[in-house]
Design an enzyme around this catalytic site. Structure first.
Site, PDB file in Angstrom:
ATOM      1  N   CYS A  76       4.514  24.203  37.661  1.00 59.28           N
ATOM      2  CA  CYS A  76       5.820  24.859  37.809  1.00 59.28           C
ATOM      3  C   CYS A  76       5.856  25.117  39.145  1.00 59.28           C
ATOM      4  O   CYS A  76       5.090  25.062  40.150  1.00 59.28           O
ATOM      5  CB  CYS A  76       5.543  26.173  37.054  1.00 59.28           C
ATOM      6  SG  CYS A  76       5.914  26.243  35.072  1.00 59.28           S
ATOM      7  N   ASN A  90       2.589  10.476  29.053  1.00 58.26           N
ATOM      8  CA  ASN A  90       1.839  10.819  27.883  1.00 58.26           C
ATOM      9  C   ASN A  90       2.374  12.361  27.388  1.00 58.26           C
ATOM     10  O   ASN A  90       2.602  13.446  28.339  1.00 58.26           O
ATOM     11  CB  ASN A  90       0.345  11.122  28.128  1.00 58.26           C
ATOM     12  CG  ASN A  90      -0.311   9.817  28.543  1.00 58.26           C
ATOM     13  OD1 ASN A  90       0.030   8.695  27.921  1.00 58.26           O
ATOM     14  ND2 ASN A  90      -1.200   9.736  29.271  1.00 58.26           N
ATOM     15  N   HIS A  93       4.349  20.848  30.655  1.00 56.87           N
ATOM     16  CA  HIS A  93       5.431  20.967  31.458  1.00 56.87           C
ATOM     17  C   HIS A  93       5.807  19.283  31.487  1.00 56.87           C
ATOM     18  O   HIS A  93       4.906  18.517  31.535  1.00 56.87           O
ATOM     19  CB  HIS A  93       4.805  21.409  33.089  1.00 56.87           C
ATOM     20  CG  HIS A  93       6.134  21.455  33.794  1.00 56.87           C
ATOM     21  ND1 HIS A  93       6.394  22.869  34.145  1.00 56.87           N
ATOM     22  CD2 HIS A  93       6.883  20.627  34.615  1.00 56.87           C
ATOM     23  CE1 HIS A  93       7.442  22.762  35.280  1.00 56.87           C
ATOM     24  NE2 HIS A  93       7.662  21.437  35.137  1.00 56.87           N
ATOM     25  N   SER A 124      -2.456  17.167  29.137  1.00 57.76           N
ATOM     26  CA  SER A 124      -3.288  18.609  29.326  1.00 57.76           C
ATOM     27  C   SER A 124      -2.381  19.773  29.710  1.00 57.76           C
ATOM     28  O   SER A 124      -2.688  20.683  29.829  1.00 57.76           O
ATOM     29  CB  SER A 124      -4.362  18.475  30.565  1.00 57.76           C
ATOM     30  OG  SER A 124      -3.760  18.123  31.675  1.00 57.76           O
ATOM     31  N   ARG A 149       0.649  -1.070  -0.157  1.00 58.06           N
ATOM     32  CA  ARG A 149       0.053   0.017   0.148  1.00 58.06           C
ATOM     33  C   ARG A 149       0.698   1.295   0.055  1.00 58.06           C
ATOM     34  O   ARG A 149       0.523   2.248  -0.452  1.00 58.06           O
ATOM     35  CB  ARG A 149      -1.033   0.020   1.130  1.00 58.06           C
ATOM     36  CG  ARG A 149      -2.127  -0.888   0.891  1.00 58.06           C
ATOM     37  CD  ARG A 149      -2.922  -1.097   2.442  1.00 58.06           C
ATOM     38  NE  ARG A 149      -3.159   0.186   3.009  1.00 58.06           N
ATOM     39  CZ  ARG A 149      -4.184   0.664   2.809  1.00 58.06           C
ATOM     40  NH1 ARG A 149      -5.435   0.068   1.858  1.00 58.06           N
ATOM     41  NH2 ARG A 149      -4.542   1.865   3.606  1.00 58.06           N
ATOM     42  N   HIS A 174      11.521  -3.465  30.146  1.00 60.79           N
ATOM     43  CA  HIS A 174      11.896  -2.868  28.859  1.00 60.79           C
ATOM     44  C   HIS A 174      10.969  -1.577  28.871  1.00 60.79           C
ATOM     45  O   HIS A 174       9.657  -1.436  29.464  1.00 60.79           O
ATOM     46  CB  HIS A 174      11.376  -3.694  27.609  1.00 60.79           C
ATOM     47  CG  HIS A 174       9.950  -4.393  27.715  1.00 60.79           C
ATOM     48  ND1 HIS A 174       9.740  -5.418  28.486  1.00 60.79           N
ATOM     49  CD2 HIS A 174       8.951  -4.029  27.266  1.00 60.79           C
ATOM     50  CE1 HIS A 174       8.497  -5.671  28.465  1.00 60.79           C
ATOM     51  NE2 HIS A 174       8.033  -5.068  27.745  1.00 60.79           N
ATOM     52  N   HIS A 212       6.619  16.075  32.478  1.00 58.04           N
ATOM     53  CA  HIS A 212       6.279  15.170  33.474  1.00 58.04           C
ATOM     54  C   HIS A 212       5.908  13.844  33.279  1.00 58.04           C
ATOM     55  O   HIS A 212       5.441  13.543  32.002  1.00 58.04           O
ATOM     56  CB  HIS A 212       5.077  15.941  34.537  1.00 58.04           C
ATOM     57  CG  HIS A 212       3.716  15.844  33.577  1.00 58.04           C
ATOM     58  ND1 HIS A 212       3.431  16.814  32.682  1.00 58.04           N
ATOM     59  CD2 HIS A 212       2.583  15.316  33.876  1.00 58.04           C
ATOM     60  CE1 HIS A 212       2.287  16.478  32.325  1.00 58.04           C
ATOM     61  NE2 HIS A 212       1.634  15.729  33.125  1.00 58.04           N
ATOM     62  N   CYS A 252       0.818  27.739  35.300  1.00 56.02           N
ATOM     63  CA  CYS A 252       0.952  26.049  35.095  1.00 56.02           C
ATOM     64  C   CYS A 252       1.008  25.545  36.407  1.00 56.02           C
ATOM     65  O   CYS A 252       1.825  25.780  37.399  1.00 56.02           O
ATOM     66  CB  CYS A 252       2.178  25.875  34.327  1.00 56.02           C
ATOM     67  SG  CYS A 252       2.930  24.090  34.627  1.00 56.02           S
ATOM     68  N   GLN A 311       3.679   9.925  34.971  1.00 52.91           N
ATOM     69  CA  GLN A 311       2.898   9.387  36.209  1.00 52.91           C
ATOM     70  C   GLN A 311       3.167   8.262  36.438  1.00 52.91           C
ATOM     71  O   GLN A 311       4.063   7.367  35.815  1.00 52.91           O
ATOM     72  CB  GLN A 311       1.530   9.530  35.861  1.00 52.91           C
ATOM     73  CG  GLN A 311       0.941  10.744  35.267  1.00 52.91           C
ATOM     74  CD  GLN A 311      -0.375  10.851  35.028  1.00 52.91           C
ATOM     75  OE1 GLN A 311      -1.481  10.360  35.863  1.00 52.91           O
ATOM     76  NE2 GLN A 311      -1.025  11.294  33.657  1.00 52.91           N
ATOM     77  N   LYS A 345       3.101   1.820  -1.875  1.00 50.67           N
ATOM     78  CA  LYS A 345       3.130   2.255  -3.515  1.00 50.67           C
ATOM     79  C   LYS A 345       2.174   3.024  -3.910  1.00 50.67           C
ATOM     80  O   LYS A 345       2.293   3.550  -5.235  1.00 50.67           O
ATOM     81  CB  LYS A 345       3.611   1.043  -4.121  1.00 50.67           C
ATOM     82  CG  LYS A 345       4.624  -0.045  -3.562  1.00 50.67           C
ATOM     83  CD  LYS A 345       4.648  -1.122  -4.471  1.00 50.67           C
ATOM     84  CE  LYS A 345       5.867  -2.165  -3.860  1.00 50.67           C
ATOM     85  NZ  LYS A 345       5.906  -3.440  -4.668  1.00 50.67           N
ATOM     86  N   HIS A 390       9.595  24.814  32.432  1.00 54.35           N
ATOM     87  CA  HIS A 390       8.289  24.227  31.785  1.00 54.35           C
ATOM     88  C   HIS A 390       8.631  24.216  30.317  1.00 54.35           C
ATOM     89  O   HIS A 390       7.662  23.455  29.789  1.00 54.35           O
ATOM     90  CB  HIS A 390       7.332  25.934  31.990  1.00 54.35           C
ATOM     91  CG  HIS A 390       6.212  25.553  31.281  1.00 54.35           C
ATOM     92  ND1 HIS A 390       4.971  24.937  31.834  1.00 54.35           N
ATOM     93  CD2 HIS A 390       5.582  26.010  30.193  1.00 54.35           C
ATOM     94  CE1 HIS A 390       3.981  24.897  31.187  1.00 54.35           C
ATOM     95  NE2 HIS A 390       4.017  25.745  30.105  1.00 54.35           N
TER      96      HIS A 390
END
Length: 347
Positions: A52, A153, A164, A161, A25, A296, A166, A49, A168, A27, A113
């Site tokens: 911060c 994320n 900055h 959201s 696909r 990993h 970070h 923020c 979790q 191509k 930040h």
């Protein structure tokens, strides 16, 4: 059979799931989207923020004037440590639920930040790894915690959201679904083959070389053979380690080096702050013996053809099985050709 001209499936050895690969696909005619580099900059400190130093968080707590890393319990946590452990009666055999308790922590990588992992530098990234180890030891040592999931994320497209830098940590009583699947596959491989699944897989990748991105003394970064996302990657230790606590200080720094180098290459692909979800999979902390586990890092970035053209899991992929056009080998070549000097340097 020519694997460049015909569709086929690849097996994910860690999960037992399959991915459909359709290299022919690539191509087909396609009008590529050309975009200027993303040169937007953020301030070193943002008064609005909630991550911060010195600022008020959404729950009313005030951040200390931290100068390195900073960790706190999420003000609006998805898990609570005092959730009752008793059964949940639904009155129906087919309606099954059970309580889940846990702890959610937020880790600020830096007081700055405007720095992502790609621009954090190895020293600051090593401080993040050291804090991960401290938190893993503390949370995993609790009797009410069976698994510690460290993740990040990055980017609004991944639901982040706040820009900055970070990540979790969600620590749960039970072992979550995806690590549990990897646990079963790795345990089965050790039982049937007498060796570690990922040690053997890494030997194959290093021998073939076509999906390896780079390596340092301790870690290898590669695009997995069974990659689902366009520029998916893994970082694995070269020697068998069940958790991040098995690392020496020097190996922690090697992991930091690998993360920074991969992130710089990611940003350089489309000259933008590359979004992704990253997670560390490692042995459970449920008190059991887990010699089959080889820790990993997974990186799942959604970008496909430009900084605004994403891969969507829709249609056949939601209803049947995952599918990709760009092969893992082609993606690895694209990442390998990127410079390890960030495109924003000197701007």
């Amino acid at each position: 059979m020519n694997f460049d001209d015909h569709p086929y499936r690849r097996l994910n050895q860690l999960t037992g799931e399959w991915v459909l690969v359709s290299p022919h696909r690539t191509k087909r005619p396609w009008q590529g989207q050309e975009e200027a580099p993303d040169t937007a900059t953020l301030p070193p400190h943002d008064a609005r923020c909630y991550l911060c130093p010195g600022n008020v968080r959404a729950g009313g707590a005030v951040n200390p004037d931290y100068t390195d890393t900073f960790v706190f319990t999420n003000d609006f946590a998805a898990l609570l440590p005092d959730t009752p452990a008793g059964p949940i009666e639904t009155g129906e055999d087919l309606l099954v639920a059970e309580p889940e308790s846990g702890i959610c922590r937020v880790i600020c990588y830096s007081p700055r930040h405007d720095l992502t992992m790609a621009r954090l530098g190895v020293d600051r990234a090593a401080a993040v790894v050291a804090l991960w180890c401290d938190e893993f030891a503390s949370l995993g040592g609790r009797e009410d915690i069976g698994y510690v999931q460290i993740f990040e994320n990055r980017g609004a497209v991944m639901g982040c959201s706040n820009p900055h830098p970070h990540g979790q940590i969600w620590a749960t009583r039970s072992v979550p679904m995806y690590p549990a699947a990897e646990d079963r596959r790795q345990a089965g491989h050790l039982r049937e083959k007498g060796g570690c699944l990922l040690c053997g897989y890494l030997d194959v990748e290093l021998r073939l070389g076509e999906r390896v991105l780079f390596e340092n003394d301790t870690f290898v970064a590669l695009v997995p053979y069974w990659a689902l996302w366009p520029f998916e990657a893994m970082i694995l230790p070269k020697v068998h380690m069940g958790t991040i606590l098995d690392m020496t200080d020097a190996q922690q720094r090697d992991l930091a080096d690998a993360m920074v180098r991969l992130n710089v290459r990611y940003d350089n692909i489309f000259q933008t702050s590359f979004p992704y979800s990253m997670g560390i999979h490692q042995a459970p902390t449920d008190g059991g013996d887990h010699p089959h586990w080889h820790f990993h890092l997974h990186y799942y970035p959604p970008l496909l053809r430009s900084r605004s053209v994403k891969k969507f899991m829709v249609g056949y992929e939601m209803m049947a099985m995952p599918q990709r056009d760009l092969t893992a080998e082609a993606a690895a070549a694209r990442i390998r050709e990127q410079s390890e000097v960030h495109y924003m340097e000197g701007l």
